[in-house]
Design a protein around this motif. Structure first.
Motif, short mmCIF file in Angstrom:
data_model
loop_
_atom_site.label_atom_id
_atom_site.label_comp_id
_atom_site.label_asym_id
_atom_site.label_seq_id
_atom_site.Cartn_x
_atom_site.Cartn_y
_atom_site.Cartn_z
N UNK A 1 49.22 -23.35 58.00
CA UNK A 1 49.44 -23.78 56.63
C UNK A 1 50.31 -22.82 55.82
N UNK A 2 50.84 -21.80 56.44
CA UNK A 2 51.74 -20.89 55.73
C UNK A 2 53.05 -21.63 55.47
N UNK A 3 53.47 -21.62 54.24
CA UNK A 3 54.72 -22.27 53.87
C UNK A 3 55.75 -21.22 53.50
N UNK A 4 56.87 -21.24 54.18
CA UNK A 4 57.95 -20.31 53.92
C UNK A 4 59.18 -21.13 53.57
N UNK A 5 59.81 -20.84 52.44
CA UNK A 5 61.02 -21.59 52.08
C UNK A 5 62.14 -21.34 53.09
N UNK A 6 62.97 -22.35 53.36
CA UNK A 6 64.06 -22.17 54.33
C UNK A 6 65.01 -21.03 53.98
N UNK A 7 65.15 -20.70 52.71
CA UNK A 7 66.05 -19.61 52.31
C UNK A 7 65.55 -18.27 52.86
N UNK A 8 64.22 -18.09 52.95
CA UNK A 8 63.67 -16.85 53.48
C UNK A 8 63.69 -16.82 55.01
N UNK B 1 65.29 -16.25 61.69
CA UNK B 1 65.49 -17.11 62.85
C UNK B 1 66.95 -17.21 63.26
N UNK B 2 67.81 -16.41 62.68
CA UNK B 2 69.19 -16.37 63.11
C UNK B 2 70.12 -17.30 62.35
N UNK B 3 69.61 -17.98 61.35
CA UNK B 3 70.49 -18.81 60.54
C UNK B 3 71.26 -17.91 59.58
N UNK B 4 72.53 -18.14 59.45
CA UNK B 4 73.35 -17.30 58.58
C UNK B 4 73.55 -18.00 57.25
N UNK B 5 73.57 -17.21 56.19
CA UNK B 5 73.76 -17.78 54.87
C UNK B 5 75.19 -18.29 54.72
N UNK B 6 75.31 -19.44 54.10
CA UNK B 6 76.61 -20.09 54.01
C UNK B 6 77.55 -19.38 53.05
N UNK B 7 77.03 -18.78 52.01
CA UNK B 7 77.90 -18.18 51.00
C UNK B 7 78.39 -16.79 51.37
#
Length: 174
Positions: free
Chosen positions: A65-72, A77-83
């Motif tokens: 039930x832990x909720x983590x926003x996708x921005x965090x 997890x290796x996703x790179x920020x678009x900006x």
């Protein structure tokens, strides 16, 4: 659109299993304490163990039930920020350094001829030709239990005749 979970959250099954383990463990423990039976100690220990095992289900329910926003999650997890681009700042420098070191190690192992995951450190660091395995042929003679005459076996190893002394074993009569 994601579904909205209320009340018990996403992992309802884990919640009810945890509650059931707690109730059963508490009942068994209290029966062991208050009922006059000769195996009361077994009931007390079993109840405590069942209550302890309920912690597994509580951890599953909580972590599910832990909720983590996708921005965090982007960095973890290796996703790179678009900006910011692919490699920027200190994180990008660390990623570049890490990839250079790991690719350097990988190519040096390939150059030395050591297959991945095999060989010893001495063979890898020496940089010489890999060790060659040689087969050794050994001749073995069969004996009967009451044989008293000594024999010698001859083995041919690398074009040399090696004479082996006869050995006997003693057995006790049964």
């Amino acid at each position: 659109m994601e579904p909205v979970y209320r009340g018990l959250g996403r992992c309802v099954c884990c919640f009810w299993l945890a509650v059931a383990f707690d109730i059963v463990g508490l009942l068994v423990l209290l029966i062991g304490v208050f009922v006059n039976v000769f195996f009361y100690d077994l009931l007390i220990y079993a109840g405590a163990i069942v209550i302890f095992l309920s912690l597994i289900w509580w951890v599953f329910w909580y972590s599910g039930n832990i909720e983590v926003p996708p921005a965090e999650l982007e960095d973890d997890v290796g996703l790179l920020k678009k900006d910011k681009g692919a490699l920027s700042g200190i994180g990008g420098a660390v990623r570049r350094l890490s990839s250079r070191v790991s690719s350097g190690i990988r190519t040096s192992l390939r150059r030395n001829g050591a297959p991945s995951g095999t060989g010893t450190r001495a063979q890898r660091s020496a940089g010489g030709p890999p060790a060659v395995e040689q087969q050794v042929t050994v001749a073995m003679a069969t004996m009967t239990p009451h044989e008293d005459t000594p024999h010698s076996a001859v083995s041919s190893v690398a074009n040399c005749d090696v004479e082996m002394p006869h050995t006997t074993t003693e057995t006790s009569p049964t």
